[in-house]
Scaffold this motif. Structure first.
Motif, PDB file in Angstrom:
ATOM      1  N   CYS B 329      -6.100  -1.390 -26.413  1.00  0.00           N
ATOM      2  CA  CYS B 329      -5.379  -0.694 -25.775  1.00  0.00           C
ATOM      3  C   CYS B 329      -5.691   0.598 -26.987  1.00  0.00           C
ATOM      4  N   ILE B 330      -6.260   1.690 -26.322  1.00  0.00           N
ATOM      5  CA  ILE B 330      -6.570   2.855 -27.643  1.00  0.00           C
ATOM      6  C   ILE B 330      -5.990   3.912 -26.577  1.00  0.00           C
ATOM      7  N   CYS B 331      -5.175   4.009 -25.662  1.00  0.00           N
ATOM      8  CA  CYS B 331      -4.224   5.141 -25.430  1.00  0.00           C
ATOM      9  C   CYS B 331      -3.616   6.113 -25.882  1.00  0.00           C
ATOM     10  N   CYS B 344     -12.310   3.037 -23.681  1.00  0.00           N
ATOM     11  CA  CYS B 344     -12.366   1.697 -23.698  1.00  0.00           C
ATOM     12  C   CYS B 344     -12.452   0.744 -22.969  1.00  0.00           C
ATOM     13  N   CYS B 351      -7.663  -3.336 -17.241  1.00  0.00           N
ATOM     14  CA  CYS B 351      -6.602  -2.007 -17.151  1.00  0.00           C
ATOM     15  C   CYS B 351      -6.573  -1.638 -15.852  1.00  0.00           C
ATOM     16  N   CYS B 368      -5.674   7.564 -18.587  1.00  0.00           N
ATOM     17  CA  CYS B 368      -6.664   6.786 -18.042  1.00  0.00           C
ATOM     18  C   CYS B 368      -6.457   6.722 -16.363  1.00  0.00           C
TER      19      CYS B 368
END
Ligand code: SF4
Lengths: 83, 380
Positions: B329-331, B344, B351, B368
């Motif tokens: 996850c690159i939140c 991502c 997701c 996202c």
């Protein structure tokens, strides 16, 4: 989460709450954060069950009515940039 | 004359005006001669930009960088773990706003998951609902997991004050209230943020509803100190476009000022009654961890000592292991504006909003989720 919705005040109660109409849905909200008195017919911004501000009708109207003028003003200013 | 807000909504969406204004913006952009990088701080703006395709309309003119302005998205995982640990206690009723209940913690479990396993977790619309729940359940400890920027903090202040006045002994609050100007300052101050992804921010679209509370006053510092224009805007497409226009105009003229483009609700000083209540009940935390941004000094609020009997963090002792983020996850990067959701690997496949892996997919204001919902980003 931070989006508040403008709602119309339908009834004001003595205990610091009011009934508002939010896009057709009626619900009770708290007026405890309102810095000024709220009357039936006012539009308030409602967020998580509290009114947080009254709609400034004059400003709302102004910003709409002035739209064409803004476009005009932009055109004038563009002329200025060119010059 | 009475203003019908519905008609105002419609007017601010008017297609003809939208197109006319975007033409003006494009012309002005030609004179500037480069793409302007604008960070919209507020998730509500991210949502509007994606919904109405403003990013597409202004492709090449403006690059929108989605800032950290969604309280659910910036909540560090350890806080979610804390909520889950508290909720699991037999004598606790855990309450929070809807979105938060779906954010996964370390073990990919959310508050909703622990509710399915038997914990008493309740979604509240207003924090005052928790007062009622506390009165109805005197044998339980009712915890309100408070979250939000300045727009939701005054409400929590009212709750704690009322609880004290009414002598309620079984209501507690976990304060996760965070401060907008501190985060903006951090973004502007941190060289590594610009370095990591080479994010260059030319200007900000200031949050509309946060500014209802704090006013436009705090932003003047940014405009002056960092020479970045800030334009506060509402959430309809014309509001956003006009903000872009006002930013470009300033950049063209080499100015950096604060402009209020949401005068129907926002004033210079903001809602002083709300501000005073917050000051009465809360004080600054020395530091607070933000998801994606790391630890930011003086960026969040804790409950004042005079009210600590309601402070769940003081009353309950919880030991938490180090949180484990989902490795893919690159939140965090999305929140810092150094990556797009579509960068991502998990986006839209593993997701999704119905099965979110990271917080940016949970709230509809998360970048996202906005990208997923309006999908255009996929065909870019
Ligand atoms: S798509 Fe999901 S996993 Fe990827 S960054 Fe966004 S929230 Fe995280």
């Amino acid at each position: 989460m931070c989006l508040a919705i403008p709602s119309k005040v339908v009834e004001v109660y003595e205990d610091g709450t009011a009934l508002v109409d939010t896009l057709g849905v009626k619900r009770k909200i708290s007026l405890e954060l309102m810095p000024e008195p709220v009357n039936v017919g006012d539009y308030v911004l409602v967020h998580v069950g509290f009114a947080i501000q009254k709609l400034d009708e004059e400003e709302a109207l102004k910003s709409l009515e002035l739209f064409e003028e803004i476009i005009e003003e932009m055109e004038k200013e563009e002329g200025m940039y060119e010059g | 004359m009475r203003v019908e807000e519905i008609s105002i909504f419609e007017a601010y969406k008017d297609k003809e005006r939208v197109l006319k204004l975007s033409e003006k913006i494009k012309k002005l952009s030609e004179k500037i001669g480069r793409t302007v990088n604008i960070m919209e701080f507020c998730g509500g703006h991210t949502h509007a930009i994606m919904k109405y395709g403003i990013d597409q309309l202004l492709k090449g003119v403006v690059r929108f960088i989605h800032g950290p302005g969604c309280p659910v998205c910036v909540m560090p995982m350890q806080r979610i773990d804390l909520a889950i640990e508290l909720a699991k206690r037999k004598d606790v009723i855990m309450c929070s706003y809807g979105d938060l209940l779906r954010v996964p913690g370390s073990k990919r479990k959310s508050l909703l998951n622990v509710r399915a396993e038997g914990a008493d977790v309740r979604m509240v619309y207003s924090c005052l609902d928790t007062l009622k729940i506390a009165k109805e359940n005197p044998d339980k400890k009712v915890i309100f997991f408070a979250i939000g920027f300045e727009t939701t903090t005054p409400q929590t202040a009212v709750l704690i004050k009322k609880a004290k006045e009414e002598g309620i002994k079984n209501l507690f609050v976990v304060s996760n209230h965070v401060i907008t100007p501190a985060a903006i300052q951090h973004i502007l101050n941190a060289p590594e943020i610009r370095e990591i992804g080479k994010v260059e921010i030319d200007a900000f679209i200031g949050p509309g509803h946060v500014s209802v509370i704090i006013g436009t006053k705090p932003y003047h510092y940014f405009a002056e100190e960092f020479q970045k224009p800030v334009v506060i805007a509402g959430f309809e497409p014309l509001n956003v476009l006009k903000a872009v226009y006002l930013i470009l105009k300033q950049i063209y003229k080499g100015r950096a000022e604060v402009k209020n483009n949401y005068t129907r609700f926002v004033t210079y000083k903001g809602n002083l009654k709300a501000q005073n209540l917050v000051a009465e009940l809360f004080e600054l935390r020395k530091e607070f961890e933000w998801r994606g941004l790391g630890t930011i000094p003086y960026s969040a609020l804790k409950i004042r000592k005079e009210y600590e009997e309601f402070d769940a963090e003081k009353v309950f002792e919880v030991e938490l292991p180090e949180p484990k983020e989902h490795p893919a996850c690159i939140c965090g990067k999305v929140i810092r504006g150094v990556a797009r959701p579509t960068d991502c690997k998990l986006f839209g496949t593993v997701c999704t909003p119905s099965n979110p892996l990271g917080s940016c997919m949970v709230s509809s204001e998360g970048a996202c989720a906005a990208y997923y919902k309006y999908r255009r980003a996929l065909v870019q």
